[in-house]
Design an enzyme around this catalytic site. Structure first.
Site, PDB file in Angstrom:
ATOM      1  N   GLY A  40       0.432  -1.467   0.225  1.00  0.00           N
ATOM      2  CA  GLY A  40      -0.148  -0.107  -0.132  1.00  0.00           C
ATOM      3  C   GLY A  40       0.787   1.374   0.257  1.00  0.00           C
ATOM      4  O   GLY A  40       2.059   1.087   0.004  1.00  0.00           O
ATOM      5  N   ILE A  78       1.793   3.661   1.877  1.00  0.00           N
ATOM      6  CA  ILE A  78       2.793   3.781   3.177  1.00  0.00           C
ATOM      7  C   ILE A  78       3.512   2.854   3.660  1.00  0.00           C
ATOM      8  O   ILE A  78       4.531   2.991   3.404  1.00  0.00           O
ATOM      9  CB  ILE A  78       1.772   3.568   4.161  1.00  0.00           C
ATOM     10  N   GLU A  98       4.718 -11.704   5.260  1.00  0.00           N
ATOM     11  CA  GLU A  98       3.558 -12.903   5.158  1.00  0.00           C
ATOM     12  C   GLU A  98       3.498 -11.802   4.101  1.00  0.00           C
ATOM     13  O   GLU A  98       2.827 -12.970   2.782  1.00  0.00           O
ATOM     14  CB  GLU A  98       2.478 -12.406   5.747  1.00  0.00           C
ATOM     15  N   GLY A 158      -1.912  -9.966   9.963  1.00  0.00           N
ATOM     16  CA  GLY A 158      -0.747 -10.976  10.667  1.00  0.00           C
ATOM     17  C   GLY A 158      -0.634  -9.923  11.091  1.00  0.00           C
ATOM     18  O   GLY A 158       0.452  -9.559  12.248  1.00  0.00           O
TER      19      GLY A 158
HETATM   20  N1  COA Z   1     -12.615   7.733   9.477  1.00  0.00           N
HETATM   21  C1  COA Z   1     -12.775   8.125   8.325  1.00  0.00           C
HETATM   22  N2  COA Z   1     -12.534   7.267   7.177  1.00  0.00           N
HETATM   23  C2  COA Z   1     -11.069   6.384   7.575  1.00  0.00           C
HETATM   24  C3  COA Z   1     -10.586   6.869   8.414  1.00  0.00           C
HETATM   25  C4  COA Z   1     -10.501   7.349   9.877  1.00  0.00           C
HETATM   26  N3  COA Z   1     -10.659   7.631  10.656  1.00  0.00           N
HETATM   27  N4  COA Z   1     -10.040   6.131   7.656  1.00  0.00           N
HETATM   28  C5  COA Z   1      -9.235   5.484   7.028  1.00  0.00           C
HETATM   29  N5  COA Z   1     -10.572   5.588   6.737  1.00  0.00           N
HETATM   30  C6  COA Z   1     -10.282   6.230   4.652  1.00  0.00           C
HETATM   31  C7  COA Z   1      -9.137   6.172   3.626  1.00  0.00           C
HETATM   32  O1  COA Z   1     -10.105   7.344   3.791  1.00  0.00           O
HETATM   33  C8  COA Z   1      -9.546   5.483   2.758  1.00  0.00           C
HETATM   34  O2  COA Z   1     -10.365   5.711   1.996  1.00  0.00           O
HETATM   35  P1  COA Z   1     -10.101   6.286   0.655  1.00  0.00           P
HETATM   36  O3  COA Z   1      -8.905   5.191  -0.563  1.00  0.00           O
HETATM   37  O4  COA Z   1     -12.208   6.204  -0.621  1.00  0.00           O
HETATM   38  O5  COA Z   1      -9.817   7.700   1.291  1.00  0.00           O
HETATM   39  C9  COA Z   1     -10.171   3.864   3.594  1.00  0.00           C
HETATM   40  O6  COA Z   1     -10.412   4.594   4.460  1.00  0.00           O
HETATM   41  C10 COA Z   1      -8.677   3.202   3.776  1.00  0.00           C
HETATM   42  O7  COA Z   1      -8.119   3.692   4.779  1.00  0.00           O
HETATM   43  P2  COA Z   1      -5.937   4.076   4.588  1.00  0.00           P
HETATM   44  O8  COA Z   1      -5.666   4.184   5.148  1.00  0.00           O
HETATM   45  O9  COA Z   1      -6.304   3.824   2.605  1.00  0.00           O
HETATM   46  O10 COA Z   1      -6.017   2.576   4.268  1.00  0.00           O
HETATM   47  P3  COA Z   1      -4.684   1.050   3.747  1.00  0.00           P
HETATM   48  O11 COA Z   1      -5.679   1.073   2.281  1.00  0.00           O
HETATM   49  O12 COA Z   1      -3.411   1.956   3.946  1.00  0.00           O
HETATM   50  O13 COA Z   1      -4.682   0.047   4.535  1.00  0.00           O
HETATM   51  C11 COA Z   1      -5.937  -1.566   6.577  1.00  0.00           C
HETATM   52  C12 COA Z   1      -4.964   0.046   6.455  1.00  0.00           C
HETATM   53  C13 COA Z   1      -5.581  -0.662   8.586  1.00  0.00           C
HETATM   54  C14 COA Z   1      -6.972  -1.257   7.058  1.00  0.00           C
HETATM   55  C15 COA Z   1      -4.470  -2.182   5.884  1.00  0.00           C
HETATM   56  O14 COA Z   1      -3.235  -1.971   6.665  1.00  0.00           O
HETATM   57  C16 COA Z   1      -4.942  -3.169   7.171  1.00  0.00           C
HETATM   58  O15 COA Z   1      -6.899  -3.752   6.709  1.00  0.00           O
HETATM   59  N6  COA Z   1      -4.707  -4.419   7.947  1.00  0.00           N
HETATM   60  C17 COA Z   1      -5.131  -4.795   9.149  1.00  0.00           C
HETATM   61  C18 COA Z   1      -4.330  -6.280   8.510  1.00  0.00           C
HETATM   62  C19 COA Z   1      -3.028  -6.139   8.844  1.00  0.00           C
HETATM   63  O16 COA Z   1      -2.317  -5.148   9.666  1.00  0.00           O
HETATM   64  N7  COA Z   1      -2.423  -7.308   7.976  1.00  0.00           N
HETATM   65  C20 COA Z   1      -0.506  -6.589   8.653  1.00  0.00           C
HETATM   66  C21 COA Z   1       0.138  -6.702   6.835  1.00  0.00           C
HETATM   67  S1  COA Z   1      -0.914  -7.349   5.550  1.00  0.00           S
END
Ligand code: COA
Length: 424
Positions: free
Chosen positions: A210, A212, A231, A329
């Site tokens: 992603g 980040i 993973e 994970g």
């Molecule tokens: N309030 C409202 N909307 C929010 C929000 C909040 N607090 N936080 C995020 N969003 C929105 C973002 O704006 C984005 O929407 P958009 O694309 O329409 O702008 C969406 O939600 C996703 O947020 P984003 O920060 O872009 O997420 P990401 O794609 O970087 O994924 C996780 C982040 C946390 C969802 C993802 O890493 C995950 O599923 N982690 C859990 C599992 C894990 O960590 N596994 C290990 C590695 S795979």
């Protein structure tokens, strides 16, 4: 391949009430899924287990409601609406636990549908870019139906399936699904630099994909002898290997090898892993095993989050009540890295999303805590690093407010004072 059949013929042996595992991520078997969706129109009681899937989600079609129900172990974009509408189920589960749950029959399987590489001379196919829990599904399901894709790379590692063990297979020659990440904003680039500053030379890393993780990987150029035990990974990791930054030389386990459960990137990543003896694909009960993770000297896990409260509870799988993704994970690596010698776990998020603060006094109603506050260590935003290790609630609030969006800090301070988290 004179035993090859059409996708429709391959799925014809699926009957009412079958419990089916479908290969996830970029290994999704699109032709077989399309055939299954068609066949499901005349069946009932089907359950389809899947871990995060990319590509079109034909099995989530509302027309299949009542006939086929997805059991998502990690929600991808295609299944979120079905979960929100109650047409599909979300199962919160650590990736480390999925293979054992399949073995124990907690995830009962009649059929596994997987995408495989072309067989070698002895008839063995590789599970290709996604071994994770798919290998266990293949070993546990009495019926295995496969797509043999000439473009699926053969990868290094123990996961092999023999042609004789397939109940049916179809043959394709199609490009794999690719996952491209978004360009990094200036905030994400700043965040990446803060995280990179926490990574010592010689560290073994886990990180997802992603915008980040990509920004963090980009900020790691210049580090020395990093390792990878993770993973998943994608294209930016290939850059670091080619630049000589990831060498895996200083790992304590699997020295000299990148270990991964699945990759999701572009053809660049798929070509990189093909027949590459320096990349080993293992199932998630190995990659995410606490004992393996903690054995890595300087293990550093880096994961993303959606919301963090002032006490350090981390929501990563939902936006309030709406299920967004999964546990994955995250907790496996947060805990494993914390236990490793010299290890650390980092949770990264921008201070705001859609103009809304993500460091909050109290998590949104329904938010899922993926990392509990007892396990959280470093939280990082574009404004800096909050080290929450062994800190009382007051210090946690103070440190988290310092990395919140500047326009959110006054309200956060007032909320913290109101909760008597500290005495401003
Ligand atoms: N309030 C409202 N909307 C929010 C929000 C909040 N607090 N936080 C995020 N969003 C929105 C973002 O704006 C984005 O929407 P958009 O694309 O329409 O702008 C969406 O939600 C996703 O947020 P984003 O920060 O872009 O997420 P990401 O794609 O970087 O994924 C996780 C982040 C946390 C969802 C993802 O890493 C995950 O599923 N982690 C859990 C599992 C894990 O960590 N596994 C290990 C590695 S795979």
């Amino acid at each position: 391949m004179n035993r090859a059949v059409t996708p429709a013929e391959a799925v014809s042996q699926i009957h009412d009430h079958a419990r089916i595992y479908v290969h996830g991520d970029c290994a999704a078997c699109l032709p077989l899924e399309a055939a299954l969706a068609e066949r499901a129109r005349g069946l009932e009681g089907l359950r389809v287990y899947q871990v995060h899937k990319d590509g079109p989600e034909v099995l989530a079609d509302p027309a299949l409601a009542g006939r086929l129900r997805i059991q998502s172990l990690f929600c991808g974009a295609g299944v979120r609406q079905a979960v929100a509408e109650g047409r599909a189920d979300y199962i919160p589960i650590n990736l480390s636990d999925i293979p054992a749950a399949i073995r124990a029959g907690l995830i009962p399987l009649d059929v596994a549908i997987v995408q495989l590489s072309w067989p070698d001379a002895a008839g063995y196919c590789s599970l290709g870019i996604s071994v994770d829990s798919a290998w266990q599904a293949v070993q546990s399901a009495p019926v295995v139906i496969a797509e043999l894709n000439r473009q699926m790379p053969r990868v290094n590692g123990p996961a092999r399936v023999h042609l004789d063990d397939l109940a049916a297979f179809t043959v394709t020659d199609r490009p794999l699904i690719e996952r491209h990440s978004r360009a990094a904003t200036p905030e994400i680039q700043a965040l990446g630099r803060h995280v990179a500053a926490l990574v010592p030379d010689g560290a073994t890393l886990q990180l997802g994909i992603g915008a980040i993780p990509d920004a963090i990987l980009a900020a790691l150029h210049g580090k020395q002898d990093l390792g990878l035990h993770t993973e998943m990974f994608s294209d930016r990791v290939v850059d670091l290997v080619e630049a000589g930054v990831i060498t895996n030389r200083r790992k304590s386990v699997d020295v000299g090898k990148t270990v991964v459960a699945f990759v999701a990137g572009t053809r660049r990543t798929y070509d990189f892993v093909a027949d590459n003896p320096a990349v080993e694909f293992r199932p998630t009960d190995y990659t995410n095993d606490l004992a393996v993770i903690r054995a890595q000297h300087l293990m550093t896990s880096i994961n993303a989050a959606l919301q963090v409260d002032l006490t350090g509870q981390v929501c990563s799988d939902s936006l309030g009540e709406r299920i967004y993704s999964g546990v994955g994970g995250q907790l496996d690596f947060v805990r494993g890295a914390a236990l490793a010698q010299g290890g650390k776990s980092i949770l990264a998020l921008t201070s705001r999303a859609r103009e809304v603060g993500r460091i909050v006094p109290i998590l949104s109603p329904g938010a899922g805590v993926v990392t509990p506050r007892s396990h959280v260590q470093y939280v990082v935003t574009e404004h800096g690093v909050a080290d929450l290790r062994a800190q009382p609630l007051a210090a946690r609030a103070e440190r988290l407010i310092a990395i919140a969006h500047p326009d959110d800090r006054a309200a956060l301070r007032a909320a913290a004072a109101g909760r008597r988290l500290f005495g401003f």
